[in-house]
Design an enzyme around this catalytic site. Sequence first.
Site, PDB file in Angstrom:
ATOM      1  CG  ASP A 177      -8.654 -21.928 -26.266  1.00  0.00           C
ATOM      2  OD1 ASP A 177      -9.569 -21.265 -26.761  1.00  0.00           O
ATOM      3  OD2 ASP A 177      -8.129 -21.642 -25.179  1.00  0.00           O
ATOM      4  CB  SER A 178      -7.142 -18.066 -27.595  1.00  0.00           C
ATOM      5  OG  SER A 178      -7.828 -18.239 -26.373  1.00  0.00           O
ATOM      6  CB  CYS A 230     -11.580 -21.370 -28.974  1.00  0.00           C
ATOM      7  SG  CYS A 230     -11.665 -19.579 -28.886  1.00  0.00           S
ATOM      8  CD  GLU A 235      -5.639 -16.856 -19.931  1.00  0.00           C
ATOM      9  OE1 GLU A 235      -4.407 -16.833 -19.784  1.00  0.00           O
ATOM     10  OE2 GLU A 235      -6.228 -17.685 -20.647  1.00  0.00           O
ATOM     11  CB  CYS A 274     -16.405 -17.920 -22.890  1.00  0.00           C
ATOM     12  SG  CYS A 274     -14.676 -17.467 -22.715  1.00  0.00           S
ATOM     13  CG  HIS A 304     -10.961 -18.542 -20.213  1.00  0.00           C
ATOM     14  ND1 HIS A 304     -10.740 -18.807 -21.534  1.00  0.00           N
ATOM     15  CD2 HIS A 304      -9.766 -18.156 -19.701  1.00  0.00           C
ATOM     16  CE1 HIS A 304      -9.475 -18.585 -21.822  1.00  0.00           C
ATOM     17  NE2 HIS A 304      -8.842 -18.183 -20.724  1.00  0.00           N
TER      18      HIS A 304
END
Length: 281
Positions: free
Chosen positions: A10-11, A73, A152, A184, A186
Amino acid sequence: VHERPIGVFDSGLGGLTVIQALIDLLPGEDLVYLGDTARYPYGERTPAELRRSSDVIADHLVERDAKMIVVACNSATAAALDHLRSRLDVPVIGVVEPGLRAAASASRTGRTVVIGTSVTAASAVYEATAERLDLGLDVTTLACPGLVELVEAGRTDGPETLLRVRERLAPLLTSRVDTLVLGCTHFPLLARAISEVVGRHVTLVSSADETAFEVRDLLGRMGWLQPADHQGRHLYLTTGDPDRFEQLGARFLGFPLEEVRAHRFPELGDPPLPGVVQPAV
Ligand code: DGL
């Protein structure tokens, strides 16, 4: 094959929601996770950039003997899943199909909205995949920029978070959606705020959980699952700062990370790790 690890990328931190689901469901599997923090956020990269970084990362995970690759992701799945599948010899699973299949079984009316990054929304990957799988869903995707950054920053609750979520999801409040896909990685961490805004009659679908089920099914079909008595080991690689990754990662997972190491991809322009001697040219 069964002894080989599952490679996941993932990022940065978001894919840890998929890791958490994998650890819960498949405690015997060894996992190698690559959090590509150096190129975060993926949601603002071009599809060509995401294909390039996905290639390099997936090749690295294959070199580490991954028996399969999970693209944890949505943005990278949108840009690179088909591309990776066409060039790798190991199975590759993304997060879009599992999320849609779960939405199809949860939805009463078929009216489904996906919330994700701008890249995911612009790609229309959810709309196209729902049509290809013929799931009987009426899918639209809403881009929700800014919410990843909230997560984040660790701001997953509180009045300001609720306000930002409400602003982003405002277009949904007048629609008759019955199922909302958290498109997403997150967003499962914002599930409480999202549910409060859209109302509890809307079913939230986390692609993280569904992806873990799909991994289990695929490994089971191939006969590649670890035996039940095996205790899985978990290695986390990050192209960013490993201390920060370890700290924030524990917050994402709700438990400490087993082993975190820094990793650099010079082919993507990463500077070498301190202390690593470069070969003379
Ligand atoms: N992991 C990304 C996704 O699921 C979101 C984070 C990012 O933009 O890098 O789309």
